[in-house]
Write a protein that holds these residues in place. Structure first.
Motif, mmCIF file in Angstrom:
data_model
loop_
_atom_site.group_PDB
_atom_site.id
_atom_site.type_symbol
_atom_site.label_atom_id
_atom_site.label_comp_id
_atom_site.label_asym_id
_atom_site.label_seq_id
_atom_site.Cartn_x
_atom_site.Cartn_y
_atom_site.Cartn_z
ATOM 1 N N MET A 63 5.275 -8.957 9.336
ATOM 2 C CA MET A 63 4.972 -9.229 7.840
ATOM 3 C C MET A 63 6.067 -8.596 6.985
ATOM 4 O O MET A 63 6.801 -7.745 7.551
ATOM 5 C CB MET A 63 3.623 -8.527 7.706
ATOM 6 C CG MET A 63 2.640 -9.053 8.342
ATOM 7 S SD MET A 63 0.970 -8.242 7.991
ATOM 8 C CE MET A 63 0.541 -8.460 6.375
ATOM 9 N N CYS A 64 5.906 -8.443 5.778
ATOM 10 C CA CYS A 64 6.756 -7.715 5.070
ATOM 11 C C CYS A 64 6.036 -6.641 4.451
ATOM 12 O O CYS A 64 4.896 -6.931 4.019
ATOM 13 C CB CYS A 64 7.247 -8.646 3.568
ATOM 14 S SG CYS A 64 8.559 -9.847 3.913
ATOM 15 N N GLY A 65 6.369 -5.290 4.488
ATOM 16 C CA GLY A 65 5.727 -4.203 4.068
ATOM 17 C C GLY A 65 6.317 -3.811 2.510
ATOM 18 O O GLY A 65 7.478 -3.618 2.580
ATOM 19 N N THR A 116 14.641 0.164 11.274
ATOM 20 C CA THR A 116 13.766 -1.004 11.615
ATOM 21 C C THR A 116 12.585 -0.870 10.552
ATOM 22 O O THR A 116 11.478 -1.448 10.722
ATOM 23 C CB THR A 116 13.519 -1.031 12.945
ATOM 24 O OG1 THR A 116 12.816 0.269 13.487
ATOM 25 C CG2 THR A 116 14.647 -1.460 13.807
ATOM 26 N N ALA A 117 12.414 0.505 10.066
ATOM 27 C CA ALA A 117 11.250 0.746 9.506
ATOM 28 C C ALA A 117 11.482 1.007 7.921
ATOM 29 O O ALA A 117 10.535 1.974 7.253
ATOM 30 C CB ALA A 117 10.530 2.126 10.067
ATOM 31 N N GLN A 118 12.155 0.335 7.428
ATOM 32 C CA GLN A 118 12.429 0.371 5.798
ATOM 33 C C GLN A 118 11.606 -0.734 5.191
ATOM 34 O O GLN A 118 11.558 -1.799 5.574
ATOM 35 C CB GLN A 118 14.046 0.158 5.740
ATOM 36 C CG GLN A 118 14.890 1.371 6.020
ATOM 37 C CD GLN A 118 14.486 2.701 5.642
ATOM 38 O OE1 GLN A 118 14.223 2.907 4.576
ATOM 39 N NE2 GLN A 118 14.360 3.311 6.784
ATOM 40 N N PRO A 119 10.936 -0.342 4.087
ATOM 41 C CA PRO A 119 10.269 -1.325 3.370
ATOM 42 C C PRO A 119 10.979 -2.337 3.010
ATOM 43 O O PRO A 119 12.168 -2.171 2.620
ATOM 44 C CB PRO A 119 9.639 -0.503 2.329
ATOM 45 C CG PRO A 119 10.262 0.720 2.043
ATOM 46 C CD PRO A 119 11.111 0.860 3.399
ATOM 47 N N GLY A 175 0.616 -1.239 -0.024
ATOM 48 C CA GLY A 175 -0.001 0.173 -0.042
ATOM 49 C C GLY A 175 0.920 1.229 -0.085
ATOM 50 O O GLY A 175 2.094 1.166 0.168
ATOM 51 N N ASP A 176 0.079 2.446 -0.047
ATOM 52 C CA ASP A 176 0.823 3.578 -0.227
ATOM 53 C C ASP A 176 1.033 4.397 0.950
ATOM 54 O O ASP A 176 1.927 5.351 1.057
ATOM 55 C CB ASP A 176 -0.099 4.561 -1.210
ATOM 56 C CG ASP A 176 -1.303 4.929 -0.495
ATOM 57 O OD1 ASP A 176 -2.037 4.181 -0.347
ATOM 58 O OD2 ASP A 176 -1.335 6.216 -0.423
ATOM 59 N N TRP A 194 0.722 2.945 7.724
ATOM 60 C CA TRP A 194 -0.014 1.735 7.714
ATOM 61 C C TRP A 194 0.400 0.503 6.950
ATOM 62 O O TRP A 194 0.180 -0.540 7.362
ATOM 63 C CB TRP A 194 -1.457 2.345 7.163
ATOM 64 C CG TRP A 194 -2.064 3.541 7.964
ATOM 65 C CD1 TRP A 194 -1.419 4.212 8.949
ATOM 66 C CD2 TRP A 194 -3.349 4.355 7.404
ATOM 67 N NE1 TRP A 194 -2.410 5.191 9.339
ATOM 68 C CE2 TRP A 194 -3.285 5.409 8.330
ATOM 69 C CE3 TRP A 194 -3.788 4.194 6.289
ATOM 70 C CZ2 TRP A 194 -4.318 6.163 8.368
ATOM 71 C CZ3 TRP A 194 -4.995 5.088 6.168
ATOM 72 C CH2 TRP A 194 -4.976 5.913 7.077
ATOM 73 N N GLU A 195 1.063 0.768 5.916
ATOM 74 C CA GLU A 195 1.487 -0.394 4.929
ATOM 75 C C GLU A 195 3.012 -0.855 5.316
ATOM 76 O O GLU A 195 3.319 -1.968 4.664
ATOM 77 C CB GLU A 195 1.153 -0.190 3.685
ATOM 78 C CG GLU A 195 -0.516 -0.377 3.676
ATOM 79 C CD GLU A 195 -1.498 0.855 3.379
ATOM 80 O OE1 GLU A 195 -2.605 0.645 3.877
ATOM 81 O OE2 GLU A 195 -1.016 1.856 2.926
ATOM 82 N N VAL A 196 3.645 -0.225 5.863
ATOM 83 C CA VAL A 196 5.306 -0.641 6.053
ATOM 84 C C VAL A 196 5.381 -0.708 7.585
ATOM 85 O O VAL A 196 5.859 -1.656 8.021
ATOM 86 C CB VAL A 196 5.705 0.228 5.438
ATOM 87 C CG1 VAL A 196 7.538 -0.070 5.477
ATOM 88 C CG2 VAL A 196 5.862 0.543 4.120
#
Ligand SMILES: [Mg+2]
Length: 244
Positions: A208-210, A229-232, A193-194, A198-200
């Motif tokens: 999960m994988c974002g 820790t917040a890289q897609p 998602g964009d 919310w999606e990453v």
């Protein structure tokens, strides 16, 4: 086709359909229609109204608690933002503000578009045996209308709408429930998602994988640039990259 997960959760707005992204041009176009009412006859005057209204809208949506409540009534939220914008410009007029806000809601709704590769991508994933969920924030009626208009319902094994489920992204219960319905573990699923948070960020907290959908090439938002820790897991510019 590259390795696929057991399940994928898709966002709806501005992922499968073009809905709310890049509002500047739409606001400018709409405000020209109301130029006489706003006494804004020069392009600079229109720009000033647009800038003020959009700044009010940004301020409005920046409070997560306010946003969580008003996501279920976006037309109502627009009315408030335009009312505040006109007041800030010294032209407080709630009736006019509501007409402008409602016209903007109508204009945007008329211009929702399915991303051209959305159906083909989702269908190819389903044909490849991937379990699919549509997980969207917003009111039941609004989101159901989009799902019907763009023929999405039969393409997904599970559809989860904030207004029906009772919680929205980024609440972790939202992803957990969808995973449960698809009968998969977090490590077996992607969220696509964009919306970066919310999606990453949130789904990756669960394991999960974002997969961040960034069709306009905006790049990772500044607050997350240095947060390892917040890289897609992956960034895509087109949905069809998922099945290439
Ligand atoms: Mg979205």
């Amino acid at each position: 086709m590259a390795a696929l997960p057991k399940a994928i959760l898709f966002d709806l707005d501005d992922t499968l359909i073009r809905a709310y992204a890049q509002p500047e041009e739409a606001w400018t176009r709409l405000l020209h229609v109301f130029a006489a009412h706003l006494d804004a006859h020069e392009p600079e005057a229109i720009e000033r109204v647009r800038g003020t209204v959009m700044a009010e809208a940004r301020a409005f949506w920046s409070d997560p608690a306010v946003a969580a409540k008003w996501r279920l009534d976006i037309p109502g939220a627009r009315r408030l933002s335009v009312r505040r914008g006109l007041a800030k410009l010294g032209r407080a007029d709630d009736a006019l503000a509501d007409r402008i806000a409602d016209a903007f809601t109508e204009l945007r709704r008329n211009e929702y578009r399915l991303y051209p590769d959305a159906h083909a991508t989702v269908d190819a994933l389903r044909d490849a045996g991937v379990r699919l969920a549509l997980v969207t924030n917003g009111a039941s009626e609004t989101q159901r209308a989009k799902i019907e208009r763009f023929e999405l319902a039969h393409r997904f094994h599970h559809i989860q709408i904030e207004g029906e489920f009772g919680q929205g992204k980024p609440e972790l219960a939202v992803y957990r429930h969808a995973l449960e319905r698809l009968d998969v573990a977090p490590g077996e699923a992607w969220m696509v998602g964009d919306n970066y948070e919310w999606e990453v960020v949130a789904p990756q907290q669960l394991g999960m994988c974002g997969i961040w959908y960034d069709p306009f090439g905006a790049g990772v938002p500044a607050p997350y640039l240095r947060d390892a820790t917040a890289q897609p897991t992956r960034i895509i510019k087109r949905l069809s990259e998922l099945v290439e």
